[in-house]
Design a protein around this motif. Structure first.
Motif, PDB file in Angstrom:
ATOM      1  N   GLY A  36      -9.439   0.265   0.321  1.00  0.00           N
ATOM      2  CA  GLY A  36      -9.059   0.643  -1.002  1.00  0.00           C
ATOM      3  C   GLY A  36      -9.910   1.111  -1.858  1.00  0.00           C
TER       4      GLY A  36
ATOM      5  N   ALA B 114       0.860  -1.293   0.142  1.00  0.00           N
ATOM      6  CA  ALA B 114       0.004  -0.186  -0.073  1.00  0.00           C
ATOM      7  C   ALA B 114       0.944   1.134  -0.121  1.00  0.00           C
ATOM      8  CB  ALA B 114      -0.995   0.041   1.239  1.00  0.00           C
TER       9      ALA B 114
ATOM     10  N   LEU C  93      -4.766  -2.741  -5.361  1.00  0.00           N
ATOM     11  CA  LEU C  93      -4.858  -3.037  -3.808  1.00  0.00           C
ATOM     12  C   LEU C  93      -6.075  -3.552  -3.312  1.00  0.00           C
ATOM     13  CD1 LEU C  93      -2.730   0.406  -3.055  1.00  0.00           C
ATOM     14  CD2 LEU C  93      -2.019  -2.089  -2.893  1.00  0.00           C
TER      15      LEU C  93
ATOM     16  N   GLN D 160      -7.600   2.710   5.687  1.00  0.00           N
ATOM     17  CA  GLN D 160      -6.944   1.620   4.933  1.00  0.00           C
ATOM     18  C   GLN D 160      -5.914   1.119   5.909  1.00  0.00           C
ATOM     19  OE1 GLN D 160      -4.443   2.533   1.541  1.00  0.00           O
ATOM     20  NE2 GLN D 160      -5.431   0.511   0.442  1.00  0.00           N
TER      21      GLN D 160
END
Length: 385
Positions: A79, A15, A160, A98
């Motif tokens: 995401g 990430a 992601l 996130q």
């Protein structure tokens, strides 16, 4: 199961590293500043720290599996929110969520291994997990650089979200509950406070946890500053930066492989001491290279590689040694380690850019300072180990 746990632990490099090549593009796309874009890193790391601090202790009372499933599902949803964010403010908030949800995978992956193993076995498992997870920082920037043109930075966040969905499927099918009911401490406030007291009053644990956290602080100083240093100081293109970043990330992979092979021949503490020494040496030489050396590319890049390589000897050994000190509250211990780790990263991220995008000196100083604190923590607080 170890592969799934490694992928869950890899949420941080996935990430961050995948969208690093797109930070300058995001700055223009959202009509914002370099500092504001770097806050998307800061809030993500803060979320990881807070999430682990909440989820880890809860798992000592409620078990690992349900929290792991819920956290991974929320990570996939966040995401999507990042991908559709209309402004930098919304993106920063989505990155906080996130990070919070991604913290479940990181803290519980460590706790699951601590539930199952001790000593050299635990050190070897943590190192193997780092080898598997070490592929992420190698592949992620290359993927990010390759995907940035065709799908843009928003598309990277969609990828992601998809990766988090795959991790969720892995948890549902391959990760069992590792903390049976008879080993749980209950979910009440009294049990939580008792676990926290048990962990934080163990000086040796604190020493290893600080060594772990400041080792990561050095790594994140490099991660958060490297795209700007590469493009503005060293004159590399986004594509060239992705290649250099991937090569440097191979240092973690190589260090973890060597570390795993040497466990048994050398004690985890000896290998940890070597890794911290390599970090301090590389940080000192990098500071010289960026000051009196004039930030020449042939001086800076090898020292960056040395900094990153040292992490392969630090993270796995420090984790095993710290968790071994507090095995009766592995979730709480893992949570405090994660909170220190990513809380420090959240502080470091804006500091390395404080002098602007045209100098590498703040990055080098932050790396060296982190290394020196890690060494002090190992030598002073954890000296009784």
């Amino acid at each position: 199961m170890l592969c799934v746990l490694a992928l869950l632990s890899a949420i941080a490099p996935l990430a961050t590293d995948m969208y690093l090549p797109g930070l300058p593009t995001m700055e223009k796309s959202l009509d914002t500043s370099t500092t504001s874009v770097q806050l998307t890193l800061t809030t993500f790391m803060a979320g990881l720290g807070i999430g682990q601090l909440v989820i880890g202790p809860l798992s000592d009372g409620l078990g690992r599996r349900k929290l792991l499933i819920g956290g991974t599902a929320l990570c996939a949803v966040s995401g999507v929110l990042c991908a559709i964010a209309p402004s930098i403010g919304v993106l920063i908030a989505a990155r906080l969520l996130q990070g919070f949800s991604g913290g479940a995978g990181i803290v519980l992956a460590r706790a699951v291994i601590a539930d199952r193993a001790r000593g050299d076995v635990a050190a070897r498992l943590f190192s193997i997990m780092m080898i598997i997870g070490g592929v992420a920082p190698v592949v992620a920037p290359l993927m990010g650089g390759a995907l940035l043109g065709p799908i843009g930075w928003r598309g990277i966040f969609w990828v992601l979200a998809g990766a988090a969905t795959v991790m969720l499927i892995g948890v549902l099918t391959l990760v069992p509950e590792t903390l049976p009911a008879e080993r749980r401490h209950g979910g009440g406030l009294t049990a939580l406070v008792g676990n926290l007291r048990y962990v934080v009053t163990n000086r040796v644990f604190v020493g290893y946890a600080f060594t772990f956290a400041f080792g990561f602080g050095a790594l994140f100083s490099y991660i958060s500053a490297s795209p700007f240093v590469a493009e503005h100081v060293l004159g590399l293109s986004p594509g060239q930066f992705s290649i250099v970043f991937a090569i440097n990330s191979l240092g973690i992979l190589a260090g973890s492989i060597v570390n795993t092979k040497l466990i048994g021949t050398f004690q985890p503490r000896q290998l940890l001491t070597f890794g911290v020494g390599l970090l301090v040496t590389s940080g000192a030489l990098l500071t010289l290279a960026t000051t009196i050396g004039g930030s020449r590319i042939w001086l800076v890049l090898p020292m960056m590689f040395g900094v990153v390589s040292s992490i392969g000897f630090i993270m796995g050994n420090a984790t095993a040694l710290a968790q071994g000190q507090v095995s009766e509250a592995a979730g709480t211990g893992s949570a405090l380690m994660g909170a220190c780790q990513f809380g420090l990263a959240a502080v470091v991220s804006p500091l390395v850019g404080i002098a602007g995008a045209d100098t590498a000196v703040p990055m080098a100083i932050a790396i060296l300072a982190s290394g020196l604190i890690a060494m002090t923590s190992l030598k002073v607080l954890a000296r009784a180990a």
